[in-house]
Design a protein around this motif. Structure first.
Motif, mmCIF file in Angstrom:
data_model
loop_
_atom_site.group_PDB
_atom_site.id
_atom_site.type_symbol
_atom_site.label_atom_id
_atom_site.label_comp_id
_atom_site.label_asym_id
_atom_site.label_seq_id
_atom_site.Cartn_x
_atom_site.Cartn_y
_atom_site.Cartn_z
ATOM 1 N N ASN A 1 -16.049 -7.721 6.143
ATOM 2 C CA ASN A 1 -17.219 -7.067 5.367
ATOM 3 C C ASN A 1 -17.220 -5.545 5.184
ATOM 4 O O ASN A 1 -17.828 -5.094 4.264
ATOM 5 C CB ASN A 1 -18.513 -7.467 6.202
ATOM 6 N N GLN A 2 -16.173 -4.867 5.927
ATOM 7 C CA GLN A 2 -16.161 -3.572 5.566
ATOM 8 C C GLN A 2 -15.283 -3.116 4.384
ATOM 9 O O GLN A 2 -14.925 -1.999 4.277
ATOM 10 C CB GLN A 2 -15.604 -2.842 7.020
ATOM 11 N N GLY A 3 -14.584 -4.092 4.159
ATOM 12 C CA GLY A 3 -13.654 -3.793 3.001
ATOM 13 C C GLY A 3 -12.199 -3.391 3.507
ATOM 14 O O GLY A 3 -11.443 -3.133 2.645
ATOM 15 N N ASN A 4 -12.135 -3.785 4.785
ATOM 16 C CA ASN A 4 -10.704 -3.204 5.273
ATOM 17 C C ASN A 4 -9.873 -4.513 5.262
ATOM 18 O O ASN A 4 -9.503 -5.232 6.404
ATOM 19 C CB ASN A 4 -10.780 -2.678 6.859
ATOM 20 N N TYR A 5 -9.499 -5.102 4.119
ATOM 21 C CA TYR A 5 -8.854 -6.370 3.968
ATOM 22 C C TYR A 5 -7.400 -6.188 4.628
ATOM 23 O O TYR A 5 -7.082 -7.415 4.893
ATOM 24 C CB TYR A 5 -8.755 -6.508 2.510
ATOM 25 N N ILE A 6 -6.670 -5.208 4.631
ATOM 26 C CA ILE A 6 -5.283 -5.454 5.127
ATOM 27 C C ILE A 6 -5.217 -5.472 6.523
ATOM 28 O O ILE A 6 -4.790 -6.383 7.162
ATOM 29 C CB ILE A 6 -4.608 -3.924 4.793
ATOM 30 N N GLU A 7 -6.406 -4.825 7.335
ATOM 31 C CA GLU A 7 -6.433 -4.969 8.880
ATOM 32 C C GLU A 7 -7.194 -6.424 8.979
ATOM 33 O O GLU A 7 -6.876 -7.184 9.917
ATOM 34 C CB GLU A 7 -7.210 -4.035 9.459
ATOM 35 N N ALA A 8 -8.002 -7.003 8.278
ATOM 36 C CA ALA A 8 -8.546 -8.346 8.249
ATOM 37 C C ALA A 8 -7.423 -9.237 8.043
ATOM 38 O O ALA A 8 -7.344 -10.313 8.959
ATOM 39 C CB ALA A 8 -9.565 -8.514 7.124
ATOM 40 N N GLU A 9 -6.570 -9.161 7.297
ATOM 41 C CA GLU A 9 -5.354 -10.253 7.029
ATOM 42 C C GLU A 9 -4.471 -9.952 8.168
ATOM 43 O O GLU A 9 -3.948 -11.046 8.727
ATOM 44 C CB GLU A 9 -4.604 -9.850 5.727
ATOM 45 N N LYS A 10 -4.114 -8.882 8.879
ATOM 46 C CA LYS A 10 -3.319 -8.694 9.881
ATOM 47 C C LYS A 10 -3.896 -9.380 11.173
ATOM 48 O O LYS A 10 -3.181 -10.226 11.881
ATOM 49 C CB LYS A 10 -3.096 -7.251 10.498
ATOM 50 N N LEU A 11 -5.091 -9.189 11.472
ATOM 51 C CA LEU A 11 -5.719 -9.941 12.665
ATOM 52 C C LEU A 11 -5.574 -11.467 12.544
ATOM 53 O O LEU A 11 -5.477 -12.245 13.271
ATOM 54 C CB LEU A 11 -7.201 -9.267 12.810
ATOM 55 N N SER A 12 -6.182 -11.860 11.116
ATOM 56 C CA SER A 12 -6.296 -13.277 10.997
ATOM 57 C C SER A 12 -4.933 -13.960 11.134
ATOM 58 O O SER A 12 -4.691 -14.937 11.757
ATOM 59 C CB SER A 12 -6.814 -13.585 9.607
ATOM 60 N N SER A 13 -3.785 -13.267 10.436
ATOM 61 C CA SER A 13 -2.347 -13.620 10.852
ATOM 62 C C SER A 13 -2.062 -13.929 12.363
ATOM 63 O O SER A 13 -1.424 -14.852 12.675
ATOM 64 C CB SER A 13 -1.606 -12.940 10.211
ATOM 65 N N ARG A 14 -2.345 -12.904 13.046
ATOM 66 C CA ARG A 14 -2.297 -12.748 14.727
ATOM 67 C C ARG A 14 -2.801 -13.850 15.386
ATOM 68 O O ARG A 14 -2.289 -14.613 15.845
ATOM 69 C CB ARG A 14 -2.607 -11.667 15.101
ATOM 70 N N LEU A 15 -4.183 -13.916 14.959
ATOM 71 C CA LEU A 15 -4.726 -15.194 15.630
ATOM 72 C C LEU A 15 -4.398 -16.677 15.218
ATOM 73 O O LEU A 15 -4.431 -17.590 15.810
ATOM 74 C CB LEU A 15 -6.429 -14.859 15.470
ATOM 75 N N CYS A 16 -4.113 -16.761 13.846
ATOM 76 C CA CYS A 16 -3.888 -18.165 13.330
ATOM 77 C C CYS A 16 -2.488 -18.221 14.123
ATOM 78 O O CYS A 16 -2.140 -19.507 14.467
ATOM 79 C CB CYS A 16 -3.534 -18.141 11.894
ATOM 80 N N LYS A 17 -1.614 -17.697 14.496
ATOM 81 C CA LYS A 17 -0.228 -17.673 15.034
ATOM 82 C C LYS A 17 -0.383 -18.166 16.230
ATOM 83 O O LYS A 17 0.094 -18.989 17.051
ATOM 84 C CB LYS A 17 0.737 -16.711 14.769
ATOM 85 N N LEU A 18 -1.264 -17.295 16.907
ATOM 86 C CA LEU A 18 -1.716 -17.827 18.398
ATOM 87 C C LEU A 18 -2.272 -19.235 18.430
ATOM 88 O O LEU A 18 -1.896 -20.155 19.321
ATOM 89 C CB LEU A 18 -2.394 -16.929 19.053
ATOM 90 N N ASN A 19 -2.980 -19.301 17.800
ATOM 91 C CA ASN A 19 -3.907 -20.944 17.476
ATOM 92 C C ASN A 19 -2.967 -21.831 17.049
ATOM 93 O O ASN A 19 -3.200 -22.908 17.958
ATOM 94 C CB ASN A 19 -4.914 -20.618 16.359
ATOM 95 N N SER A 20 -2.105 -21.553 16.573
ATOM 96 C CA SER A 20 -1.056 -22.858 16.585
ATOM 97 C C SER A 20 -0.454 -23.351 17.574
ATOM 98 O O SER A 20 0.287 -24.312 17.828
ATOM 99 C CB SER A 20 0.099 -22.529 15.304
ATOM 100 N N LYS A 21 -0.254 -22.365 18.562
ATOM 101 C CA LYS A 21 0.508 -22.659 19.755
ATOM 102 C C LYS A 21 -0.715 -23.073 20.879
ATOM 103 O O LYS A 21 -0.397 -23.641 21.981
ATOM 104 C CB LYS A 21 1.034 -21.390 20.450
ATOM 105 N N ILE A 22 -2.150 -22.922 20.455
ATOM 106 C CA ILE A 22 -3.115 -23.526 21.772
ATOM 107 C C ILE A 22 -3.749 -24.699 21.136
ATOM 108 O O ILE A 22 -3.367 -25.958 21.094
ATOM 109 C CB ILE A 22 -3.954 -22.170 21.913
ATOM 110 N N SER A 23 -4.687 -24.417 20.355
ATOM 111 C CA SER A 23 -5.576 -25.546 19.756
ATOM 112 C C SER A 23 -4.677 -26.309 18.721
ATOM 113 O O SER A 23 -4.728 -27.544 18.846
ATOM 114 C CB SER A 23 -6.822 -25.042 19.107
ATOM 115 N N GLY A 24 -3.957 -25.739 18.079
ATOM 116 C CA GLY A 24 -3.047 -26.618 16.862
ATOM 117 C C GLY A 24 -2.159 -27.423 17.817
ATOM 118 O O GLY A 24 -1.949 -28.388 16.908
ATOM 119 N N ALA A 25 -1.723 -27.108 18.777
ATOM 120 C CA ALA A 25 -0.584 -27.867 19.479
ATOM 121 C C ALA A 25 -1.377 -28.976 20.435
ATOM 122 O O ALA A 25 -1.002 -29.949 20.753
ATOM 123 C CB ALA A 25 0.454 -27.030 20.289
ATOM 124 N N GLY A 26 -2.398 -28.289 21.203
ATOM 125 C CA GLY A 26 -3.263 -29.391 22.238
ATOM 126 C C GLY A 26 -4.591 -29.653 21.933
ATOM 127 O O GLY A 26 -5.114 -30.330 23.026
#
Length: 301
Positions: A231-256
């Motif tokens: 919402n702040q227009g900080n798209y690069i940081e939003a992408e970085k954080l999203s990528s980080r959480l998606c990667k973690l999610n694949s090992k948690i909810s995505g797996a179990g």
């Protein structure tokens, strides 16, 4: 008074139901809500997939809603899962939970016991009948993987979004979320929410206004931060954080699934506790893998 958009614009946590020795841990649920009240979450959704709603009796489900209503901050939106297989049973359950106290919306899962019969005509009739008789606005819950493959189409959404008592959809399908956003007429008071962290940022880019994210049960503020950055227009940081959480999610909810979400909560200071049979607890090795994934990201020592 907040508008529908204001109530749904943000991250909603699909609240888990803690079980101890197969009984609902109402006190632990209360502790989770009181802790989440201090986060940036927009609100809560008990009695969804993460709440193992299919494993609860109606009496337990109503008591869960009572606990959430009693302990939530008044600024937190409350969506309650209420889907049943018939329109009649769904309407009756919505009326029961509405009698407990103030709720904002009822989330209604696509009926799915007769999947081959759940075409657009049947789903439009179902949701229209429920909405016509519901004392609170309803949201459509679209999750084919947990609903016998039943998925509501963008075409059906274009019609249902015109109903004054149907205000949104939580989309947990593999459909491009843009197809739902674009199906909604511009003047409609109907909004699209992503149903997973993997669709969340993409959804925001395509016109959704928030998400109901299982990860928000254990990393609520970081989930909210993705939307803040976007919402702040900080798209690069939003992408970085999203990528980080998606990667973690694949090992948690995505797996179990739900059981892994509860495990992550237990490790991060919330009370996820155990699942209810037929879901089984994770094995020690699986718990260790989740612990390592959280350690790698610096969430626990």
């Amino acid at each position: 008074m907040k508008s529908v958009k204001e109530k749904l614009n943000g991250v909603i946590s699909p609240i888990v139901t803690p079980f101890v020795d197969q009984e609902v841990g109402y006190k632990m649920l209360e502790e989770n809500i009181l802790k989440m009240n201090k986060t940036k979450l927009k609100g809560y959704m008990p009695l969804g997939s993460n709440g193992e709603f299919k494993s609860l009796t109606d009496e337990e489900a109503i008591k869960v809603v009572e606990v959430v209503i009693k302990n939530r901050s008044k600024d937190k939106t409350l969506i309650v899962g209420a889907g049943r297989e018939s329109a009649k049973a769904t309407i009756e359950f919505i009326k029961k939970i509405n009698d407990v106290g103030e709720i904002d919306f009822a989330s209604v899962l696509t009926p799915n016991y007769f999947p081959s019969k759940m075409n657009d005509e049947a789903l439009i009739k179902f949701y229209t009948t429920v909405a016509d008789n519901s004392p609170v606005p309803i949201m459509i819950y679209n999750i084919p993987k947990s609903a016998n493959g039943v998925m509501i189409s963008p075409k059906a959404i274009s019609e249902l979004s015109l109903h004054e008592n149907i205000v949104g959809i939580k989309d947990s399908s593999k459909e491009d979320i843009a197809n739902y956003v674009n199906a909604v007429p511009a003047d409609s008071n109907f909004y699209v929410l992503s149903g997973s962290i993997t669709k969340f940022l993409d959804g925001l880019k395509k016109g959704s206004i928030g998400g109901v994210l299982s990860m928000a049960n254990y990393l609520p503020d970081l989930c909210c931060e993705i939307q803040e950055l976007y919402n702040q227009g900080n798209y690069i940081e939003a992408e970085k954080l999203s990528s980080r959480l998606c990667k973690l999610n694949s090992k948690i909810s995505g797996a179990g699934g739900v059981v892994a979400v509860k495990t992550a909560m237990n490790l991060l200071g919330y009370k996820g506790m155990e699942p209810r049979i037929p879901l089984l607890p994770l094995k020690d090795k699986e718990i260790e893998e989740i612990k390592m994934a959280l350690q790698e990201e610096g969430f626990i020592e």
